[in-house]
Write a protein that holds these residues in place. Structure first.
Motif, PDB file in Angstrom:
ATOM      1  N   UNK A   1       0.824  -1.204   0.000  1.00 39.78           N
ATOM      2  CA  UNK A   1       0.000   0.000   0.000  1.00 39.78           C
ATOM      3  C   UNK A   1       0.865   1.265   0.000  1.00 39.78           C
ATOM      4  N   UNK A   2       0.383   2.352  -0.586  1.00 38.25           N
ATOM      5  CA  UNK A   2       1.180   3.595  -0.632  1.00 38.25           C
ATOM      6  C   UNK A   2       1.483   4.160   0.750  1.00 38.25           C
ATOM      7  N   UNK A   3       0.527   4.042   1.672  1.00 43.68           N
ATOM      8  CA  UNK A   3       0.662   4.634   3.007  1.00 43.68           C
ATOM      9  C   UNK A   3       1.108   6.087   2.883  1.00 43.68           C
ATOM     10  N   UNK A   4       2.202   6.477   3.526  1.00 48.68           N
ATOM     11  CA  UNK A   4       2.637   7.879   3.489  1.00 48.68           C
ATOM     12  C   UNK A   4       3.671   8.155   2.409  1.00 48.68           C
ATOM     13  N   UNK A   5       3.944   7.176   1.554  1.00 47.34           N
ATOM     14  CA  UNK A   5       4.953   7.328   0.500  1.00 47.34           C
ATOM     15  C   UNK A   5       4.308   7.938  -0.746  1.00 47.34           C
TER      16      UNK A   5
ATOM     17  N   UNK B   1       5.655   8.834  -3.393  1.00 48.07           N
ATOM     18  CA  UNK B   1       6.312   8.381  -4.621  1.00 48.07           C
ATOM     19  C   UNK B   1       6.016   6.918  -4.938  1.00 48.07           C
ATOM     20  N   UNK B   2       5.177   6.287  -4.149  1.00 44.96           N
ATOM     21  CA  UNK B   2       4.868   4.879  -4.367  1.00 44.96           C
ATOM     22  C   UNK B   2       4.190   4.670  -5.718  1.00 44.96           C
ATOM     23  N   UNK B   3       4.560   3.589  -6.410  1.00 39.75           N
ATOM     24  CA  UNK B   3       3.922   3.264  -7.693  1.00 39.75           C
ATOM     25  C   UNK B   3       2.564   2.606  -7.475  1.00 39.75           C
ATOM     26  N   UNK B   4       2.281   2.229  -6.224  1.00 43.97           N
ATOM     27  CA  UNK B   4       1.001   1.603  -5.907  1.00 43.97           C
ATOM     28  C   UNK B   4      -0.073   2.676  -5.764  1.00 43.97           C
TER      29      UNK B   4
ATOM     30  N   UNK C   1      -0.126   8.916 -10.997  1.00 45.02           N
ATOM     31  CA  UNK C   1       0.010   8.465  -9.618  1.00 45.02           C
ATOM     32  C   UNK C   1      -0.959   9.222  -8.717  1.00 45.02           C
ATOM     33  N   UNK C   2      -2.208   8.890  -8.808  1.00 45.95           N
ATOM     34  CA  UNK C   2      -3.222   9.502  -7.956  1.00 45.95           C
ATOM     35  C   UNK C   2      -3.972   8.408  -7.213  1.00 45.95           C
ATOM     36  N   UNK C   3      -4.579   8.781  -6.097  1.00 44.49           N
ATOM     37  CA  UNK C   3      -5.297   7.818  -5.267  1.00 44.49           C
ATOM     38  C   UNK C   3      -6.765   8.212  -5.143  1.00 44.49           C
ATOM     39  N   UNK C   4      -7.637   7.206  -5.136  1.00 45.37           N
ATOM     40  CA  UNK C   4      -9.089   7.406  -4.992  1.00 45.37           C
ATOM     41  C   UNK C   4      -9.555   6.647  -3.751  1.00 45.37           C
TER      42      UNK C   4
ATOM     43  N   UNK D   1      -4.039  13.887  11.329  1.00 47.19           N
ATOM     44  CA  UNK D   1      -2.918  13.229  10.673  1.00 47.19           C
ATOM     45  C   UNK D   1      -2.800  13.647   9.228  1.00 47.19           C
ATOM     46  N   UNK D   2      -1.744  13.172   8.591  1.00 42.72           N
ATOM     47  CA  UNK D   2      -1.433  13.611   7.234  1.00 42.72           C
ATOM     48  C   UNK D   2      -2.455  13.178   6.190  1.00 42.72           C
TER      49      UNK D   2
END
Length: 297
Positions: free
Chosen positions: A15-19, A21-24, A52-55, A117-118
């Motif tokens: 999982x990307x979590x706080x990264x 730059x993660x490709x996930x 690299x966006x998250x939904x 939190x972030x």
């Protein structure tokens, strides 16, 4: 919401979590049932850009007057991965296809530095809709250190008349040798349920379309809107023990067959399903609920 399923993005520890730059990436997935939940289509992403966006935090509602589906979710598209906007998508064919996403919020929400939190944007969103008007509500932190609840009316409807012709229902053919698509039709779709068992080798199922009595043209993978197969000429290979619903953009295939850009409007169509194998006599391809829907403005 779930991980995209791409390489490097299939397990919880990826999982990307706080990264940032993660490709996930996380995506919104959708599955549909048309028989009270006895069988479901394979889940698919309704909006999967290469960026690299998250939904996350989706909420879906059914407009009981029109049958339309509306869905909202947070998306970091167009922003850094710590800033989100609220986005909206809709479907007017029971989730077979989805319209392009539309940004609802007028400013991005920033979670860094807040007490939550972030990545705290609020635990839940809300969504309701009736008679072509939808009302989302969401937590917004566009003002650093402040949490506000926002809303915005969304008016969305689909005009037009659609007619569905059943070709094969409840394991019984309807005796339709060829189908005439009305002139002026702007959208023609094929839908069918199937399961298959092609053990390997060259075995597989192929779908072709004949337009106005011409030579059948193989339906390419690019014309499959959902329930996609694998392979080249034989789109449907391998083993799928559970029924899958596949939807095909017939307009794209008509354009391929005729070399024009007019879709299937005013044309006569004939579908050709075929299954072949190399050595196995146990390969099978079961088809049911085959139907073509044509819509005009």
């Amino acid at each position: 919401m779930d991980l995209s399923g791409a390489p490097g993005c299939r397990n919880p520890f990826e999982e990307p979590r706080s990264n940032v730059d993660s490709v996930c990436k996380t995506r919104i997935w959708f599955s549909r049932s048309t028989n009270g939940g006895l069988r479901w289509t394979k889940p698919r992403m309704i909006n999967d850009p290469a960026t690299l966006n998250d939904q996350f935090n989706p909420w879906m509602v059914v407009d009981e007057t029109t049958g339309a589906l509306g869905i909202i979710y947070y998306d970091t598209a167009g922003e850094s991965r710590t800033r989100v906007n609220l986005w909206y998508q809709s479907s007017f064919d029971e989730g077979v296809t989805w319209r392009a996403p539309v940004r609802v919020s007028s400013a991005a929400s920033e979670a860094i530095g807040t007490s939550g939190g972030n990545f705290q944007y609020g635990d839940y969103n809300g969504f309701s809709g009736i008679a072509g008007t939808f009302f989302p509500s969401w937590t917004d932190r566009r003002v650093i250190g402040a949490q506000q609840v926002w809303t915005a009316p969304i008016r969305d409807s689909k005009s037009g008349v659609c007619k569905t012709t059943d070709l094969f229902t409840d394991s019984v053919g309807k005796g339709v040798a060829s189908l005439a698509v009305p002139a002026g039709a702007t959208e023609t779709r094929l839908s069918f349920w199937h399961r298959r068992r092609f053990a390997g080798g060259e075995g597989g199922g192929t779908l072709k379309l004949s337009v106005d009595g011409g030579a059948p043209v193989t339906v390419p993978a690019s014309a499959i809107l959902s329930g996609v197969g694998i392979g080249d000429d034989a789109l449907f290979k391998g083993i799928d023990r559970q029924p899958v619903n596949t939807v095909v953009d017939l307009d794209a295939v008509c354009d391929l067959a005729t070399g024009s850009a007019g879709g299937c409007a005013g044309r006569s169509l004939r579908l050709v399903f075929s299954a072949g194998d190399d050595v196995s006599r146990e390969d099978v391809w079961f088809l049911d609920e085959v139907a073509v829907t044509a819509c005009r403005p």
